[in-house]
Design a protein around this motif. Sequence first.
Motif, PDB file in Angstrom:
ATOM      1  N   LEU A 215       0.801  -1.009   0.360  1.00  0.00           N
ATOM      2  CA  LEU A 215       0.019   0.025   0.105  1.00  0.00           C
ATOM      3  C   LEU A 215       0.693   1.534   0.118  1.00  0.00           C
ATOM      4  O   LEU A 215       1.857   1.729   0.794  1.00  0.00           O
ATOM      5  N   LEU A 216       0.486   2.376  -0.734  1.00  0.00           N
ATOM      6  CA  LEU A 216       1.025   3.092  -0.795  1.00  0.00           C
ATOM      7  C   LEU A 216       0.796   4.818  -1.422  1.00  0.00           C
ATOM      8  O   LEU A 216      -0.443   4.716  -1.969  1.00  0.00           O
ATOM      9  N   LEU A 217       0.570   5.152   0.207  1.00  0.00           N
ATOM     10  CA  LEU A 217      -0.110   6.586   0.106  1.00  0.00           C
ATOM     11  C   LEU A 217       1.191   7.855  -0.036  1.00  0.00           C
ATOM     12  O   LEU A 217       2.027   8.466   0.033  1.00  0.00           O
ATOM     13  N   LEU A 218      -0.024   9.078  -0.699  1.00  0.00           N
ATOM     14  CA  LEU A 218       1.125  10.078  -1.332  1.00  0.00           C
ATOM     15  C   LEU A 218       0.792  10.998  -1.026  1.00  0.00           C
ATOM     16  O   LEU A 218      -0.596  11.087  -1.261  1.00  0.00           O
TER      17      LEU A 218
ATOM     18  N   MET B 140      -2.625   2.014  -4.267  1.00  0.00           N
ATOM     19  CA  MET B 140      -2.424   3.381  -4.243  1.00  0.00           C
ATOM     20  C   MET B 140      -3.191   4.407  -3.501  1.00  0.00           C
ATOM     21  O   MET B 140      -4.413   4.366  -5.035  1.00  0.00           O
ATOM     22  N   ILE B 141      -2.636   5.292  -2.980  1.00  0.00           N
ATOM     23  CA  ILE B 141      -3.880   6.462  -2.367  1.00  0.00           C
ATOM     24  C   ILE B 141      -3.322   7.918  -2.591  1.00  0.00           C
ATOM     25  O   ILE B 141      -1.602   7.867  -2.116  1.00  0.00           O
ATOM     26  N   GLY B 142      -3.891   9.114  -3.372  1.00  0.00           N
ATOM     27  CA  GLY B 142      -2.917  10.116  -3.660  1.00  0.00           C
ATOM     28  C   GLY B 142      -3.576  11.208  -3.726  1.00  0.00           C
ATOM     29  O   GLY B 142      -4.836  11.173  -4.083  1.00  0.00           O
ATOM     30  N   VAL B 143      -3.045  12.412  -2.936  1.00  0.00           N
ATOM     31  CA  VAL B 143      -3.327  14.060  -3.024  1.00  0.00           C
ATOM     32  C   VAL B 143      -2.494  14.238  -4.025  1.00  0.00           C
ATOM     33  O   VAL B 143      -1.088  14.144  -3.535  1.00  0.00           O
TER      34      VAL B 143
END
Length: 240
Positions: free
Chosen positions: A178-181, A210-213
């Motif tokens: 899991l990658l948070l950006l 992935m979850i990103g802002v």
Amino acid sequence: MPNFERGSVVLQVDGLAKSFRMHHLGQNLHAFDHVSFTLRAGEFLLLKGPNGVGKSTLLRTIYRSYLPQAGQVWFSHGAGRIDLARAADVDIALLRRREIGFVTQFLIARPRVAAEDIVAEPLRKAGMSAAEALDQARHWLATFGVKRDLWRAYPTSFSGGEQQKVNLARALILPPRLLLLDEPTASLDVGARAAMVARLADLKAVGVAMIGVFHHPGDVAALVDRDLVLMAKEVDDVAV
């Protein structure tokens, strides 16, 4: 590079809520409420919404930098399933070392540690030889546009943009489940942004969720599967 089982559920967020107590005002500052969604391996979820609605706070709550007021964050990892909202600190620390990555626009670098050593560290901790880890670190520093004469320098003396390149190289060198950006492109030049998008595409292809802002959401438009729109009073999960 690992290959995670595409389509398998990586994250199940149910009824997540977060607020902060403003003691000097005698009131609570609302961040978000009733956030629920499912994220599968290889999916890219883009967080959207006006400033101040809690996008970065949501990422930090999933990462467990913040404790939520309510809800569950079920994470499926190599050894089973765990609620990140209630897991012990030691379990969170272990998951962060290999399973959950977080990229922020701010690098908190240790003093007197060279950029190439900072980037190589995740590979060394994963069991790679020091020489091979260093070769990989230099490759990614070059890919993100860090000048060769800076590789052995201390990032604490770098500009914000150069620090962010080191930050990206370290965070993306070893694919997590899991990658948070969190605004990873805010201080990057065009070349570094393109390199980051190419790397994210590679990670997506092997099943990294992935979850990103993003400060420049157009950069990752081709990678996004769904938008999660945060509003002041509600959350809408919108398929794209």
